[in-house]
Design an enzyme around this catalytic site. Structure first.
Site, mmCIF file in Angstrom:
data_model
loop_
_atom_site.group_PDB
_atom_site.id
_atom_site.type_symbol
_atom_site.label_atom_id
_atom_site.label_comp_id
_atom_site.label_asym_id
_atom_site.label_seq_id
_atom_site.Cartn_x
_atom_site.Cartn_y
_atom_site.Cartn_z
ATOM 1 C CE LYS A 144 -2.155 2.596 3.228
ATOM 2 N NZ LYS A 144 -2.085 3.920 2.612
ATOM 3 N N GLY A 156 6.094 4.278 9.373
ATOM 4 C CA GLY A 156 5.211 5.412 9.649
ATOM 5 C C GLY A 156 5.328 5.816 11.101
ATOM 6 C CB SER A 157 3.196 7.920 13.203
ATOM 7 O OG SER A 157 1.948 7.262 13.136
ATOM 8 C CB THR A 158 5.313 5.652 17.567
ATOM 9 O OG1 THR A 158 6.674 5.902 17.156
ATOM 10 C CG2 THR A 158 5.325 4.659 18.706
ATOM 11 N N GLY A 211 1.814 2.485 14.183
ATOM 12 C CA GLY A 211 2.498 1.207 14.421
ATOM 13 C C GLY A 211 1.764 0.382 15.473
ATOM 14 C CD GLU A 269 12.048 3.141 9.463
ATOM 15 O OE1 GLU A 269 12.002 3.922 10.441
ATOM 16 O OE2 GLU A 269 12.051 3.504 8.289
ATOM 17 C CB CYS A 313 12.208 7.769 10.394
ATOM 18 S SG CYS A 313 13.011 6.832 9.095
ATOM 19 C CD GLU A 324 9.324 11.137 13.476
ATOM 20 O OE1 GLU A 324 8.234 10.545 13.507
ATOM 21 O OE2 GLU A 324 10.347 10.675 12.929
HETATM 22 P P1 NDP Z 1 0.953 7.529 9.679
HETATM 23 O O1 NDP Z 1 1.799 6.623 10.491
HETATM 24 O O2 NDP Z 1 -0.449 7.750 10.116
HETATM 25 O O3 NDP Z 1 0.877 7.008 8.169
HETATM 26 C C1 NDP Z 1 1.850 6.232 7.529
HETATM 27 C C2 NDP Z 1 1.154 5.276 6.563
HETATM 28 O O4 NDP Z 1 0.334 4.365 7.297
HETATM 29 C C3 NDP Z 1 0.227 5.965 5.557
HETATM 30 O O5 NDP Z 1 0.252 5.291 4.335
HETATM 31 C C4 NDP Z 1 -1.119 5.813 6.251
HETATM 32 O O6 NDP Z 1 -2.215 5.959 5.397
HETATM 33 C C5 NDP Z 1 -1.007 4.426 6.827
HETATM 34 N N1 NDP Z 1 -1.963 4.192 7.916
HETATM 35 C C6 NDP Z 1 -2.598 5.091 8.702
HETATM 36 N N2 NDP Z 1 -3.419 4.483 9.565
HETATM 37 C C7 NDP Z 1 -3.313 3.151 9.337
HETATM 38 C C8 NDP Z 1 -3.901 1.984 9.916
HETATM 39 N N3 NDP Z 1 -4.781 2.051 10.908
HETATM 40 N N4 NDP Z 1 -3.543 0.778 9.415
HETATM 41 C C9 NDP Z 1 -2.649 0.683 8.433
HETATM 42 N N5 NDP Z 1 -2.065 1.752 7.826
HETATM 43 C C10 NDP Z 1 -2.380 2.976 8.285
HETATM 44 O O7 NDP Z 1 1.719 8.878 9.530
HETATM 45 P P2 NDP Z 1 1.197 10.283 8.986
HETATM 46 O O8 NDP Z 1 1.290 10.259 7.529
HETATM 47 O O9 NDP Z 1 -0.136 10.651 9.590
HETATM 48 O O10 NDP Z 1 2.313 11.248 9.630
HETATM 49 C C11 NDP Z 1 2.278 11.511 11.031
HETATM 50 C C12 NDP Z 1 3.660 11.446 11.616
HETATM 51 O O11 NDP Z 1 4.152 10.122 11.476
HETATM 52 C C13 NDP Z 1 4.709 12.319 10.940
HETATM 53 O O12 NDP Z 1 4.668 13.627 11.401
HETATM 54 C C14 NDP Z 1 5.953 11.609 11.351
HETATM 55 O O13 NDP Z 1 6.297 12.001 12.656
HETATM 56 C C15 NDP Z 1 5.566 10.147 11.370
HETATM 57 N N6 NDP Z 1 5.973 9.438 10.136
HETATM 58 C C16 NDP Z 1 7.115 8.704 10.168
HETATM 59 C C17 NDP Z 1 7.584 8.105 9.028
HETATM 60 C C18 NDP Z 1 8.851 7.327 9.027
HETATM 61 O O14 NDP Z 1 9.572 7.337 8.033
HETATM 62 N N7 NDP Z 1 9.150 6.589 10.088
HETATM 63 C C19 NDP Z 1 6.875 8.214 7.759
HETATM 64 C C20 NDP Z 1 5.642 8.956 7.835
HETATM 65 C C21 NDP Z 1 5.232 9.536 8.989
HETATM 66 P P3 NDP Z 1 -3.001 7.399 5.423
HETATM 67 O O15 NDP Z 1 -2.071 8.352 4.789
HETATM 68 O O16 NDP Z 1 -4.236 7.178 4.675
HETATM 69 O O17 NDP Z 1 -3.267 7.735 6.864
#
Ligand code: NDP
Length: 485
Positions: free
Chosen positions: A172, A225-227, A230, A247, A281, A379
């Site tokens: 995804k 993505g975010s904690t 996660g 991650e 990150c 973060e």
């Molecule tokens: P999220 O963790 O919400 O999103 C990351 C991905 O996960 C997106 O594709 C998102 O889809 C998807 N996602 C969201 N909710 C779910 C769920 N319940 N089940 C499965 N997948 C899901 O991050 P955000 O984009 O909202 O960013 C928020 C913060 O997260 C940033 O400010 C940053 O601090 C951190 N972040 C860290 C990253 C890293 O590289 N470690 C990368 C991105 C964000 P959708 O966009 O539709 O919500």
């Protein structure tokens, strides 16, 4: 430009027919509309990946590797096109997309292409009369969730090891930045990946992402993505006890000691936080300065930050583009206010540059704060660095280890003993000495604590995409092993 789901070797609309607007972060204009996958689309993709698994996993490993190598070559040939797509969609300056993202994507697929036929098992020295060997078998269908900050590169980090090891994939991409991943799917079809081996379902996290994480037919879910998200992934994965690799966020401590090579440290610290507008990150988002050099360092660091060329990502001169989405831009701007409310001192930036009223831009921002302030703990994920001062190694270490995160870290010193002592004492998955943000497909990447678990890249990644299957052989089958009469 591909803007539909990729399922079973074909680009298709979402079953609901719904789409999501994909916007240009430079000016907020519409680039295209992408099909919005929902649970039923994810189910279709998992079915396709399940059908493809037996043949793909049994295919000669060298053959799987050859396809990944062909893909890497095609990516090289498409460098300019992929770089433009990535810059348009994410806001990465084209010089970085072309010079970093695309080459690293090709390098990652190439590395795992080369590794496909080197995933060896082992023979275990057990008691005499028995042979015990261990094979590394693929898991099955794996789900992968890629965020919006490095969509192209992360697509390769996730798919490279999974495919090399013989798994099939449902990925995804973020609905905010799906375009480069979908182009990779198209290139994969072109070089001959069989139908169903790779499927892509851009869509909202709460529907498509959630379904992928909970799907009973998915053997492993790998998420960046975010904690907070996660944690939701872990909860959703419980139904079939699937493997989880996370991650997550970071709050990288970048420590500059009084004996640091100053010019390199200033340059490296700026790169650590301002590359990709700080949306990384592993960003060096906490800059720890020894009090003896702090004033001189800051003066030169701020001058460098102010000289960074902000502009349209497609302009080759641009060194810093916009943040990737309007929502995230607002989130980062809020942290400027939070810093102010907590008594932090804004030393530079903090504003949207006047030249770009419609884009999601932010000046390189430098804030002096205290280690327990929110801007030193949370973060921010933007071109926003929090400066903290220390007076000795122990205090530097306490500050560095004083967050819940543990992903990237860096230190700058000429003292070899101190460098190794600190590198082993900092709680982080990665530590860079007199450099920052080095990554290589052969080197394990990942965090500890709230930054997640499991590793991308290197042998670690391959192991995380395989199961150890143990086989016991009675080498003399004429001797009954139990009830000897
Ligand atoms: P999220 O963790 O919400 O999103 C990351 C991905 O996960 C997106 O594709 C998102 O889809 C998807 N996602 C969201 N909710 C779910 C769920 N319940 N089940 C499965 N997948 C899901 O991050 P955000 O984009 O909202 O960013 C928020 C913060 O997260 C940033 O400010 C940053 O601090 C951190 N972040 C860290 C990253 C890293 O590289 N470690 C990368 C991105 C964000 P959708 O966009 O539709 O919500």
């Amino acid at each position: 430009m591909q803007n539909r789901l990729f399922i079973d070797g074909r680009f298709v609309d979402a079953l609901s027919g719904r789409t999501i607007d994909v916007l240009n972060p430079h000016d907020g204009s519409l680039i295209t509309r992408v099909a919005a996958a929902e649970a039923a689309d994810v189910d279709r993709a998992v079915e396709a990946a399940t059908r493809a698994f037996p043949a793909w996993s049994k295919r000669d490993a060298a053959e799987r590797g050859r396809l990944l190598l062909k893909l890497a070559d095609r990516i090289d040939e498409c460098t300019q096109e992929l770089a433009e797509l990535e810059s348009l969609d994410t806001g990465h300056p084209i010089r970085d997309s072309r010079g970093i993202d695309v080459p690293r994507t090709a390098a990652c697929f190439r590395y795992f292409g080369g590794m496909a036929d080197k995933i060896e098992g082992s023979v275990i020295p057990v008691e005499s009369g028995f042979l015990n060997y261990v094979r590394r078998a693929p898991i099955g269908v794996v789900g992968q969730i890629v965020p919006w900050n490095f969509p192209l590169m992360f697509t390769s980090w996730k798919m490279g090891p999974a495919l090399a090891a013989g798994n099939t994939v449902v990925l995804k991409p973020s609905e905010i930045t799906p375009l480069s991943s979908l182009r990779i799917a198209e290139l994969m079809a072109e070089v001959g990946f069989p139908e169903g081996v790779v499927n892509m379902v851009p869509g909202y996290g709460v529907s498509a992402g959630q379904r992928l994480a909970e799907h009973p037919g998915v053997g492993k879910i790998c998420f960046t993505g975010s904690t907070a998200t996660g944690r939701r992934i872990v909860a959703a994965s419980q139904g079939n006890l699937k493997r989880v690799q996370l991650e997550l966020g970071g709050k990288g401590a970048n420590i500059v000691f009084e004996d640091a090579p100053l010019e390199a440290a200033i340059n490296g610290a700026a790169w650590a936080i301002f590359h990709n507008q700080g949306q990384a990150c592993i960003a060096g988002s906490r800059l720890l300065l020894h009090e003896r050099i702090a004033d001189e360092f800051l003066e030169r660091f701020i001058a460098l930050a102010r000289s960074i060329r902000i502009g349209n990502p497609l302009d080759p001169q641009t060194e810093m583009g916009p943040l990737t989405s309007a929502e995230h831009h607002q989130r980062v701007l809020q942290y400027v206010q939070i810093a102010h409310n907590e008594g932090g001192r804004l030393l530079a930036g903090g504003q949207r540059p006047a030249a770009f009223p419609d884009g999601y831009y932010l000046e390189p921002t430098v804030v002096a704060a205290q280690p327990t302030d929110r801007v030193a703990q949370e973060e921010v994920f933007g071109p926003f660095v929090t400066v903290l001062r220390f007076s000795d190694d122990e205090q530097a270490l306490a500050i560095a280890n004083g967050t819940e995160y543990g992903l990237g870290s860096g230190l700058w010193t000429r003292d070899l003993s101190r460098a190794h002592r600190m590198a082993s004492a900092i709680n982080a998955g990665m530590c860079w000495i007199n450099c920052y943000k080095r990554v290589n497909p052969a080197s394990p990447f990942g965090g500890i604590g709230r930054s997640g678990y499991g590793r991308e890249m290197g042998f670690e990644a391959i192991h995380d995409y395989t199961e150890a299957r143990s086989v016991w052989v009675n080498v003399d089958a004429t001797v009954p092993p139990y009830y000897r009469r």
